[in-house]
Design a protein around this motif. Sequence first.
Motif, PDB file in Angstrom:
ATOM      1  N   SER A  17       0.834  -1.210   0.000  1.00  0.00           N
ATOM      2  CA  SER A  17       0.000   0.000   0.000  1.00  0.00           C
ATOM      3  C   SER A  17       0.866   1.257   0.000  1.00  0.00           C
ATOM      4  N   LEU A  18       2.000   1.188   0.663  1.00  0.00           N
ATOM      5  CA  LEU A  18       2.894   2.357   0.723  1.00  0.00           C
ATOM      6  C   LEU A  18       3.287   2.809  -0.683  1.00  0.00           C
ATOM      7  N   ILE A  19       3.737   1.877  -1.500  1.00  0.00           N
ATOM      8  CA  ILE A  19       4.182   2.243  -2.855  1.00  0.00           C
ATOM      9  C   ILE A  19       3.013   2.221  -3.846  1.00  0.00           C
ATOM     10  N   GLY A  20       2.231   1.147  -3.793  1.00  0.00           N
ATOM     11  CA  GLY A  20       1.187   0.973  -4.813  1.00  0.00           C
ATOM     12  C   GLY A  20      -0.010   1.890  -4.665  1.00  0.00           C
ATOM     13  N   ASP A  21      -0.362   2.227  -3.415  1.00  0.00           N
ATOM     14  CA  ASP A  21      -1.554   3.059  -3.201  1.00  0.00           C
ATOM     15  C   ASP A  21      -1.202   4.505  -2.846  1.00  0.00           C
ATOM     16  N   ASP A  22      -0.234   4.659  -1.953  1.00  0.00           N
ATOM     17  CA  ASP A  22       0.114   6.029  -1.519  1.00  0.00           C
ATOM     18  C   ASP A  22       0.964   6.740  -2.577  1.00  0.00           C
ATOM     19  N   TRP A  23       1.755   5.958  -3.318  1.00  0.00           N
ATOM     20  CA  TRP A  23       2.721   6.447  -4.298  1.00  0.00           C
ATOM     21  C   TRP A  23       3.900   7.121  -3.592  1.00  0.00           C
ATOM     22  N   MET A  24       4.956   7.345  -4.376  1.00  0.00           N
ATOM     23  CA  MET A  24       6.158   7.988  -3.810  1.00  0.00           C
ATOM     24  C   MET A  24       6.743   8.951  -4.831  1.00  0.00           C
ATOM     25  N   LEU A  25       7.608   9.811  -4.344  1.00  0.00           N
ATOM     26  CA  LEU A  25       8.377  10.684  -5.230  1.00  0.00           C
ATOM     27  C   LEU A  25       9.818  10.210  -5.218  1.00  0.00           C
ATOM     28  N   ILE A  26      10.340   9.947  -6.412  1.00  0.00           N
ATOM     29  CA  ILE A  26      11.763   9.650  -6.568  1.00  0.00           C
ATOM     30  C   ILE A  26      12.442  10.974  -6.885  1.00  0.00           C
ATOM     31  N   THR A  27      13.404  11.351  -6.048  1.00  0.00           N
ATOM     32  CA  THR A  27      14.030  12.668  -6.203  1.00  0.00           C
ATOM     33  C   THR A  27      15.549  12.519  -6.194  1.00  0.00           C
ATOM     34  N   ALA A  28      16.194  13.197  -7.125  1.00  0.00           N
ATOM     35  CA  ALA A  28      17.659  13.165  -7.167  1.00  0.00           C
ATOM     36  C   ALA A  28      18.182  14.489  -7.687  1.00  0.00           C
ATOM     37  N   GLY A  29      19.432  14.754  -7.381  1.00  0.00           N
ATOM     38  CA  GLY A  29      20.063  15.992  -7.822  1.00  0.00           C
ATOM     39  C   GLY A  29      20.793  16.631  -6.674  1.00  0.00           C
ATOM     40  N   THR A  30      20.787  17.970  -6.684  1.00  0.00           N
ATOM     41  CA  THR A  30      21.449  18.716  -5.612  1.00  0.00           C
ATOM     42  C   THR A  30      20.428  19.685  -5.021  1.00  0.00           C
ATOM     43  N   GLU A  31      20.836  20.381  -3.970  1.00  0.00           N
ATOM     44  CA  GLU A  31      19.921  21.356  -3.369  1.00  0.00           C
ATOM     45  C   GLU A  31      19.569  22.436  -4.400  1.00  0.00           C
ATOM     46  N   GLU A  32      20.540  22.787  -5.231  1.00  0.00           N
ATOM     47  CA  GLU A  32      20.340  23.855  -6.213  1.00  0.00           C
ATOM     48  C   GLU A  32      19.485  23.381  -7.389  1.00  0.00           C
ATOM     49  N   PHE A  78       3.973  10.580   1.345  1.00  0.00           N
ATOM     50  CA  PHE A  78       3.186  11.693   1.871  1.00  0.00           C
ATOM     51  C   PHE A  78       1.867  11.196   2.450  1.00  0.00           C
ATOM     52  N   GLU A  79       1.256  12.068   3.212  1.00  0.00           N
ATOM     53  CA  GLU A  79      -0.098  11.820   3.706  1.00  0.00           C
ATOM     54  C   GLU A  79      -1.040  12.381   2.649  1.00  0.00           C
ATOM     55  N   GLY A  80      -1.779  11.539   1.970  1.00  0.00           N
ATOM     56  CA  GLY A  80      -2.670  12.050   0.918  1.00  0.00           C
ATOM     57  C   GLY A  80      -1.857  12.683  -0.206  1.00  0.00           C
ATOM     58  N   MET A  81      -2.252  13.885  -0.602  1.00  0.00           N
ATOM     59  CA  MET A  81      -1.539  14.663  -1.637  1.00  0.00           C
ATOM     60  C   MET A  81      -1.533  13.992  -3.005  1.00  0.00           C
ATOM     61  N   HIS A  82      -2.509  13.137  -3.269  1.00  0.00           N
ATOM     62  CA  HIS A  82      -2.546  12.484  -4.574  1.00  0.00           C
ATOM     63  C   HIS A  82      -2.705  13.483  -5.716  1.00  0.00           C
TER      64      HIS A  82
END
Length: 168
Positions: A17-32, A78-82
């Motif tokens: 449910s964490l990945i399949g239902d809530d979804w996730m953001l994959i984030t990469a890079g630098t602060e800038e 995240f909590e919700g935010m779909h």
Amino acid sequence: MAFCEIAFRDLTENPFSLIGDDWMLITAGTEEKCNTMTASWGGLGVLWNTPVAFTFIRPQRYTKEFVDAQEEYSLCFFEGMHDKLGYLGKVSGRDEDKIEKAGLTVAVEDGVPYFKEARLVLFCRKKYRQQMTPEAMLDSDIIAKFYPQNDFHEMYVGEVTKILKKEV
Ligand SMILES: Cc1cc2nc3c(=O)[nH]c(=O)nc-3n(C[C@H](O)[C@H](O)[C@H](O)COP(=O)(O)O)c2cc1C
């Protein structure tokens, strides 16, 4: 609310449910300069005696360039935010400043970008990546259904090096 670090054995979430239902953001890079994309396919488990996350990224994703350029990336939940995750999973960072438009705030942990609004963040260090191929697919129905454009995912295995959870 602040984040606190938890041990991977203390993660009590259901990965399906964490990945399949809530979804996730994959984030990469630098602060800038970083980029993010929504993902609902992936896994959490154990490989080479370490906790790992499996992510699957199609070749055309702008985020892939950032993941490929860095040693580490983050997975934010995240909590919700779909609505926001739907937007971040539809528009490319090549075309819009979508992080800004989604109203998300970039933070960094050991140089790895993530979002302050997340409730759970997994930091991953790349250990392995492999291009999916039609030859390796054992069920041709999957090719017809998910890969009509031949844009097979690349699989990344990342060691989960740190987990931050928002205190409640
Ligand atoms: C719910 C949802 C799940 C998604 N899961 C994945 C995924 O697991 N792998 C992938 O490559 N793209 C996935 N996408 C598509 C990307 O998030 C989308 O193409 C995004 O706009 C890429 O942004 P970028 O070009 O800025 O990297 C998903 C989209 C949504 C809405």
